[in-house]
Scaffold this active site. Structure first.
Site, mmCIF file in Angstrom:
data_model
loop_
_atom_site.group_PDB
_atom_site.id
_atom_site.type_symbol
_atom_site.label_atom_id
_atom_site.label_comp_id
_atom_site.label_asym_id
_atom_site.label_seq_id
_atom_site.Cartn_x
_atom_site.Cartn_y
_atom_site.Cartn_z
ATOM 1 N N LEU A 100 -80.725 75.285 75.197
ATOM 2 C CA LEU A 100 -81.428 76.562 75.112
ATOM 3 C C LEU A 100 -82.855 76.457 75.634
ATOM 4 C CD1 LEU A 100 -80.379 77.841 71.579
ATOM 5 C CD2 LEU A 100 -79.630 78.726 73.788
ATOM 6 N N GLY A 101 -83.452 75.325 75.459
ATOM 7 C CA GLY A 101 -84.840 75.140 75.862
ATOM 8 C C GLY A 101 -85.342 73.816 75.331
ATOM 9 N N GLY A 103 -88.358 72.084 72.841
ATOM 10 C CA GLY A 103 -89.400 72.274 71.845
ATOM 11 C C GLY A 103 -90.346 71.103 71.812
ATOM 12 N N GLY A 104 -91.225 71.096 70.798
ATOM 13 C CA GLY A 104 -92.225 70.061 70.703
ATOM 14 C C GLY A 104 -91.641 68.670 70.498
ATOM 15 N N PHE A 105 -90.411 68.568 69.983
ATOM 16 C CA PHE A 105 -89.812 67.276 69.711
ATOM 17 C C PHE A 105 -88.584 67.028 70.578
ATOM 18 C CE2 PHE A 105 -92.205 68.110 65.871
ATOM 19 C CZ PHE A 105 -92.793 66.878 65.621
ATOM 20 N N GLY A 106 -88.391 67.794 71.640
ATOM 21 C CA GLY A 106 -87.269 67.540 72.517
ATOM 22 C C GLY A 106 -86.478 68.786 72.831
ATOM 23 N N VAL A 108 -83.502 71.687 72.871
ATOM 24 C CA VAL A 108 -82.823 72.515 71.882
ATOM 25 C C VAL A 108 -81.488 72.957 72.467
ATOM 26 C CG1 VAL A 108 -82.943 74.607 70.503
ATOM 27 C CG2 VAL A 108 -85.024 73.318 70.996
ATOM 28 N N ASP A 217 -98.962 71.653 58.816
ATOM 29 C CA ASP A 217 -98.714 71.995 60.223
ATOM 30 C C ASP A 217 -98.331 73.460 60.360
ATOM 31 O OD1 ASP A 217 -98.724 71.446 62.913
ATOM 32 O OD2 ASP A 217 -96.691 70.639 62.968
#
Length: 387
Positions: A100-101, A103-106, A108, A217
């Site tokens: 899908l895309g 994110g900040g950690f890899g 999705v 966070d």
């Protein structure tokens, strides 16, 4: 694991986010893998030592992960284990076509688990997160405005937590990357309710849950939206609990733009540092701007909004994309927008002792307390901190 002679031995940790939707069970997965990379550079008397140390470190890490997984099985409230093979199969071995895309950690991914993998045997949308340390906090949190933990998985030293899948993803995807189909986020009621939901969730972890939890966070990408755009606080990966006889945790964590001057100076996370980040988030929701995406003369969203407040034109900060239906609607929006903008400034006061508590914040948002009084000039940061 094969080893290679060489001068360098280094550990590289990568994160993979896996996301999914129906039918019948959808989820988001974030797992962590550790690879030992050794670069051959020819014979060297230290290469064997480096390789040996790397292998010892890997075995130690693997032993700790296995131990933690065993502990996780025994924790109260943690649901049934989900087989990693089901996750792998549902994502077609994490194929790019399922992505899908990022994110900040890899990456999705979108995927579907069979009903047999669900604890109820019925379709269930879920999300999977790799942070094992997070389970000690999130498995005890039970609140309508916090993304619930549903299950867990573990494979070859790789832990994963399974969460309910939020249909509309994260708040930043709608607020900062507006598309035509995002008309809902242009409705003022939607935005006001999002702020209220977030405040209620933060109030819960600060004042209702024992022990107290500091999120550390707070940001738009960690606010998840369900199918009706109701907000839930997610990603407790760097959250921490605070003992009853202590008011802070040492160590700066979080995201640039959401960290207050007191936190940056002392390195101590408190309720008031979470409240500062929440104040920044309020301003982002009302203005539709990222905290650093403001006027050229302003370094941060607080600079811009406080300047408009000083000039007596505070409502010019309201997102132009907000939809209005009539004169009465405009009056209501102006009143509520002013309330939230001033609350955002109050929460981002440079001096933590002057910020409201989450008890006061919730009362202001629910209109059980008056709009906060905010000075026209932003106060200077006072050091040392005043109690």
């Amino acid at each position: 694991m094969a080893s290679t002679s060489g001068e360098e031995a280094s550990f590289h940790t990568s994160f993979t986010l896996v996301s999914g939707t129906p039918p019948p069970v959808s989820f988001v997965v974030r797992v962590v893998t550790t690879n030992i990379i050794m670069s051959p550079r020819g014979p060297d008397p230290t290469s064997a030592t480096a390789a040996g140390l790397a292998l010892v470190e890997y075995r130690r890490w693997k032993k700790e992960q296995d131990k933690l997984a065993k502990i996780m099985q025994d924790l109260p409230g943690v649901p049934t284990k989900i087989e990693f093979t089901d996750i792998k199969r549902a994502t077609r071995n994490f194929h790019d076509t399922m992505k899908l895309g990022k994110g900040g950690f890899g990456a999705v991914y979108r995927c579907t688990l069979p009903a047999s993998a669900s604890r109820t045997g019925e379709p269930m949308e879920v999300a999977v997160n790799k942070f094992l340390a997070e389970v000690s906090i999130i498995n005890r949190l039970r609140h309508k405005n916090i993304v619930p933990l549903l299950g867990w998985s573990y494979h070859k030293g790789v832990p994963a937590l399974v969460y309910e899948y939020m249909t509309n993803g994260s708040l930043d995807q709608h607020l900062f990357r507006r598309r035509e189909e995002d008309a809902t986020i242009s409705q003022w009621d939607t935005r006001y309710n999002i702020v209220r939901d977030i405040a209620t969730g933060l109030h819960y972890v600060h004042h209702e849950h024992e022990p107290m939890v500091l999120h550390r966070d707070f940001k738009a990408s960690n606010i998840m939206l369900d199918s009706t755009f109701r907000a839930r606080l997610g990603d407790f990966g760097i959250a921490c609990t605070v003992a009853a006889n202590k008011s802070y945790v040492t160590g700066i964590a979080g995201t640039f733009g959401y960290i207050g001057p007191d936190y940056a100076t002392t390195g101590k996370a408190t309720r008031k540092t979470d409240i500062y980040a929440f104040g920044v988030l309020i301003l982002e929701v009302v203005t539709g701007k990222k905290n650093t995406d403001v006027q050229p003369d302003d370094d941060h969203i607080t600079d811009w909004v406080w300047r408009l407040h000083r000039q007596g034109i505070l409502l010019q900060a309201v997102d132009n994309n907000i939809l209005t239906a009539g004169a009465g609607d405009i009056i209501l929006i102006d009143d509520e927008a002013r309330r939230l903008l001033l609350l955002g400034l109050a929460c981002t006061n440079p001096n933590p002792s002057n910020r409201p508590t989450m008890v006061e914040v919730v009362q202001i948002i629910k209109k059980l307390a008056s709009t906060p009084q905010v000075p026209l000039e932003r106060p200077a940061f006072v050091w040392p901190l005043q109690d």
